[in-house]
Enzyme design. Structure first.
Site, short mmCIF file in Angstrom:
data_model
loop_
_atom_site.label_atom_id
_atom_site.label_comp_id
_atom_site.label_asym_id
_atom_site.label_seq_id
_atom_site.Cartn_x
_atom_site.Cartn_y
_atom_site.Cartn_z
N LEU A 1 12.74 -2.53 -0.59
CA LEU A 1 13.08 -3.50 0.45
C LEU A 1 12.31 -3.21 1.73
O LEU A 1 11.64 -2.19 1.85
CB LEU A 1 14.60 -3.49 0.68
CG LEU A 1 15.43 -3.76 -0.58
CD1 LEU A 1 16.90 -3.45 -0.36
CD2 LEU A 1 15.25 -5.21 -1.03
N ASN B 1 22.13 -3.71 4.17
CA ASN B 1 22.85 -4.92 3.76
C ASN B 1 23.00 -5.02 2.25
O ASN B 1 23.94 -5.63 1.74
CB ASN B 1 22.14 -6.16 4.29
CG ASN B 1 22.26 -6.30 5.80
OD1 ASN B 1 23.15 -5.72 6.41
ND2 ASN B 1 21.34 -7.04 6.42
N THR C 1 10.73 2.37 2.59
CA THR C 1 10.50 3.32 3.67
C THR C 1 11.43 2.95 4.82
O THR C 1 11.22 1.95 5.50
CB THR C 1 9.04 3.31 4.14
OG1 THR C 1 8.20 3.67 3.05
CG2 THR C 1 8.82 4.30 5.27
N LYS D 1 7.17 11.00 3.65
CA LYS D 1 6.44 9.73 3.77
C LYS D 1 6.08 9.45 5.23
O LYS D 1 4.98 8.97 5.55
CB LYS D 1 7.30 8.59 3.22
CG LYS D 1 6.77 7.17 3.49
CD LYS D 1 5.42 6.91 2.83
CE LYS D 1 4.88 5.52 3.18
NZ LYS D 1 5.62 4.43 2.58
N LYS E 1 6.74 -0.90 11.87
CA LYS E 1 8.10 -0.48 11.56
C LYS E 1 8.19 1.01 11.27
O LYS E 1 9.08 1.71 11.76
CB LYS E 1 8.61 -1.30 10.37
CG LYS E 1 10.02 -0.95 9.90
CD LYS E 1 10.03 -0.02 8.70
CE LYS E 1 9.38 -0.64 7.47
NZ LYS E 1 9.41 0.29 6.31
#
Length: 289
Positions: A65, A73, A92, A167, A236
């Protein structure tokens, strides 16, 4: 053991395809039902009409996602039905959030792994992904057996959250490095060097050459911003690094600057394009000669 996949975006679709071809995928769910429908028909797997249906029909649930909110969610509502099941989250997201969700799943006798990946959609197609796994080591072999069908390296990094921290180490460097490549390339262009000469220098001759320069330099020269990894996703990830660095009380000045450059690229309209489009920040904001 039945495997379900939630999330058929650029990466999830290709990961799912690899698993399906290997006979390791049984059911899929996607927020856009038409994409799940076409995937199910192409790869001869079932399509779930809801997330709960997929969880109930799966022993192992894989999620791929976009961000913290999407994972939260999806995962929080299914926690009550996760008893005896394994969740492998390949998104991530914030390690802090992931560890929190893992503890909640553990409280109902389920298991969660964070398993973010290094590599673009091209790497998925070539089965050359690197998967960095955090979670209980005693069940790592289950994760390995499934994900070996879509990756060349699957590395156990430690307890929950450690895959994600690993990561973020990679993307801290990657985001900063690609921004620096774009800056260097634009500097060379302004100086009058031939674009191909700059590309050859950075991808073949430079002491700073890397697989990233080999992959990204042709895109820079062609102005090809077709998406392998979107600018919005790099922004992000760098935002997550900024938040986590505050929790860890560690300074991250270089990646903080890179974050601002990707925000500028988004402001210029390149959010959905490949993150090498950060070049446009340097091109468009450099004074005209």
């Amino acid at each position: 053991m039945k495997v379900g996949l939630i999330g058929l975006g650029i990466m999830g679709y290709r990961i799912g395809a690899n698993l399906a071809k290997a006979g390791k995928l049984h059911i899929v769910y996607n927020r856009s039902a038409d994409k799940a429908e076409s995937f199910a028909k192409e790869y001869k797997v079932s399509k779930a009409s809801s997330i709960n249906e997929l969880v109930e029909k799966s022993d192992v649930i894989i999620t791929m996602l976009s961000n913290d909110d999407a994972v939260k969610n999806v995962v929080e509502p299914i926690i009550p039905i996760m008893k005896g099941k394994i969740l492998i989250d390949m998104s991530t997201i914030s390690p802090t959030l992931s560890v929190s969700l893992a503890k909640k799943i553990e409280s109902v006798n389920g298991t969660m792994f964070d398993a973010p990946v290094i590599g673009t959609s091209t790497f998925v197609e070539q089965k050359k992904l690197v998967v960095l796994v955090g979670g209980p080591k005693e069940k790592f072999d289950i994760v390995y057996d499934i994900l070996k069908e879509t990756a060349s390296s699957i590395v156990y990094m430690g307890s929950n959250g450690m895959g994600l921290y690993a990561k973020l180490v990679n993307n801290l460097l990657l985001g900063s490095y690609v921004a620096a490549i774009a800056e260097a390339y634009n500097f060379g262009l302004k100086a009058g060097l031939d674009p191909q000469q700059i590309a050859n220098l950075l991808s073949s001759l430079s002491s700073a050459r890397s697989p990233t320069t080999e992959l990204k330099m042709p895109k820079l020269v062609k102005g090809d911003y077709s998406t392998q990894f979107a600018t919005k996703h790099m922004r992000k990830d760098l935002e997550i690094i900024m938040r986590e660095s505050q929790n860890l009380k560690v300074i991250t000045p270089i990646s903080s600057l890179a974050l601002q450059l990707y925000k500028m690229a988004e402001a210029l309209g390149y959010s959905e394009f490949d993150f090498v489009s950060v070049l446009e920040v340097f091109k468009k904001l450099s004074p005209k000669s």
